[in-house]
Design a protein around this motif. Sequence first.
Motif, PDB file in Angstrom:
ATOM      1  N   UNK A  59     -13.932   0.915 -18.295  1.00  0.00           N
ATOM      2  CA  UNK A  59     -12.618   0.489 -17.815  1.00  0.00           C
ATOM      3  C   UNK A  59     -11.556   1.536 -18.153  1.00  0.00           C
ATOM      4  N   UNK A  60     -11.635   2.088 -19.361  1.00  0.00           N
ATOM      5  CA  UNK A  60     -10.677   3.125 -19.761  1.00  0.00           C
ATOM      6  C   UNK A  60     -10.876   4.403 -18.949  1.00  0.00           C
ATOM      7  N   UNK A  61     -12.125   4.733 -18.642  1.00  0.00           N
ATOM      8  CA  UNK A  61     -12.391   5.902 -17.798  1.00  0.00           C
ATOM      9  C   UNK A  61     -11.786   5.716 -16.411  1.00  0.00           C
ATOM     10  N   UNK A  62     -11.864   4.477 -15.894  1.00  0.00           N
ATOM     11  CA  UNK A  62     -11.269   4.191 -14.586  1.00  0.00           C
ATOM     12  C   UNK A  62      -9.754   4.353 -14.657  1.00  0.00           C
ATOM     13  N   UNK A  63      -9.159   3.884 -15.750  1.00  0.00           N
ATOM     14  CA  UNK A  63      -7.718   4.047 -15.921  1.00  0.00           C
ATOM     15  C   UNK A  63      -7.345   5.532 -15.967  1.00  0.00           C
ATOM     16  N   UNK A  64      -8.105   6.306 -16.725  1.00  0.00           N
ATOM     17  CA  UNK A  64      -7.834   7.749 -16.815  1.00  0.00           C
ATOM     18  C   UNK A  64      -8.021   8.436 -15.465  1.00  0.00           C
ATOM     19  N   UNK A  65      -9.026   7.975 -14.712  1.00  0.00           N
ATOM     20  CA  UNK A  65      -9.267   8.538 -13.374  1.00  0.00           C
ATOM     21  C   UNK A  65      -8.062   8.291 -12.469  1.00  0.00           C
ATOM     22  N   UNK A  66      -7.526   7.079 -12.524  1.00  0.00           N
ATOM     23  CA  UNK A  66      -6.366   6.747 -11.691  1.00  0.00           C
ATOM     24  C   UNK A  66      -5.171   7.638 -12.038  1.00  0.00           C
ATOM     25  N   UNK A  67      -4.933   7.827 -13.328  1.00  0.00           N
ATOM     26  CA  UNK A  67      -3.819   8.673 -13.762  1.00  0.00           C
ATOM     27  C   UNK A  67      -4.031  10.115 -13.284  1.00  0.00           C
ATOM     28  N   UNK A  68      -5.294  10.572 -13.386  1.00  0.00           N
ATOM     29  CA  UNK A  68      -5.610  11.937 -12.938  1.00  0.00           C
ATOM     30  C   UNK A  68      -5.425  12.080 -11.431  1.00  0.00           C
ATOM     31  N   UNK A  69      -5.553  10.958 -10.690  1.00  0.00           N
ATOM     32  CA  UNK A  69      -5.363  10.982  -9.240  1.00  0.00           C
ATOM     33  C   UNK A  69      -3.893  10.864  -8.843  1.00  0.00           C
ATOM     34  N   UNK A  70      -3.016  10.814  -9.847  1.00  0.00           N
ATOM     35  CA  UNK A  70      -1.590  10.779  -9.559  1.00  0.00           C
ATOM     36  C   UNK A  70      -0.975   9.389  -9.536  1.00  0.00           C
ATOM     37  N   UNK A  71      -1.738   8.356  -9.910  1.00  0.00           N
ATOM     38  CA  UNK A  71      -1.191   7.007  -9.965  1.00  0.00           C
ATOM     39  C   UNK A  71      -0.222   6.914 -11.145  1.00  0.00           C
ATOM     40  N   UNK A  72       0.980   6.387 -10.887  1.00  0.00           N
ATOM     41  CA  UNK A  72       1.979   6.216 -11.935  1.00  0.00           C
ATOM     42  C   UNK A  72       1.449   5.239 -12.985  1.00  0.00           C
ATOM     43  N   UNK A  73       1.594   5.599 -14.262  1.00  0.00           N
ATOM     44  CA  UNK A  73       1.097   4.753 -15.341  1.00  0.00           C
ATOM     45  C   UNK A  73       1.736   3.372 -15.311  1.00  0.00           C
TER      46      UNK A  73
END
Length: 388
Positions: free
Chosen positions: A24-38
Amino acid sequence: MQLKDTDTIKIITGVRRSGKSVLLKLYRNYLIAQGIDVNQIIYLNFETFELLNIRDDQRLIELLQPRLNHNQHFYLMLDEIQMVDGWQRVVNGIHASFDCDIVVTGSNAKMLSGELATLLSGRYVEIPIYPFSFKEFLTAREIEADSRQVDQAFEEYETYGGFPAVVLATPEIKDDMLSGIYDTIVLNDVSMRANIHDTESLKAVVGFLADDLGQLIRPAKLANTLKREGVTTSNHTVERYLTLLENAFLFYRARQYDLRGRGYLRTAGKYFMVDAGLRRNAVGRRPGNYGGQLENIVYIELLRRGYTVDVGKMDTVDIDFVAHRVDELLYVQVTYELPKNSHETDNLVNIKDNYQKLLITQRYYPDVKEIDGIPVVNIVDWLLRPEN
């Protein structure tokens, strides 16, 4: 990542410490790396100290309501959600009312059963997670699949299992870590949540199942065996414990399927443990039942590869595993070594259809590729084969 931004609720399930939270944390980090606002990501872990008071749907609504936004797409991640009673109603409401991508994790199979779970029917996909496969074990340990270290690595995998933290730990603390995981599952996920006060009888059932891997288990017979050993219990109690152990993903039950009558038998089933290391802990770290341990590794690997796995029966002959996956059917016989005076393939030869059959051994037989037309493969070679 294939299910990202779909209308489907993603529910990641599996035994505690198998890697759900990390995923789940890896998915969160992936989203941030894709430019999703935290600020578009809501991540909550219901085992943290800050959220210990969130244990029912009303408290969950009060927690989430100020964070939800009708005006933007957001990502909702709820870790160990089974801690909250009635979570399904809340998640279903959010799914119906907001533009969001929802991922939840849980360590109890019961979270997807019952009246509340019908609210999510057709709206979710379950993603089962298991401790590391042998391939993943080698990757984590940076061991090449064709190196001389592989056989020794399998011995370690067979002994200590595939829990990620244990795999990466030093040899001196592996047993202590396994003991902690075992106690957390048995005492917290099973005993405490089910209000079981007699933990000794529960541990006796766990120990019996772990020691008897690969054997057909009948609850009534198990209860009588425990009584003879001085454990106070009953048929009803044993049946309840078996259900709770399955719900906690500590054991999986393979039902017995009658190949001739094409139906399930109610009399018995085989129970397999989610991880070899936990078996070691449950039986007091003593060796034994090597054939059962081998069956256990094969069974869990078949589940990991997406098969539904039963125990087969043809008249008086047993088939270790009957594995289904979409339109595929696979018959598997498992043996530690090939006997000298009989064929382990005899059971498979009696099945008169054209589906794939396989004999898996632990001993290496480099000169034996097949018997009676049935492929023979070593366990390590099979575990390292492509999964499809």
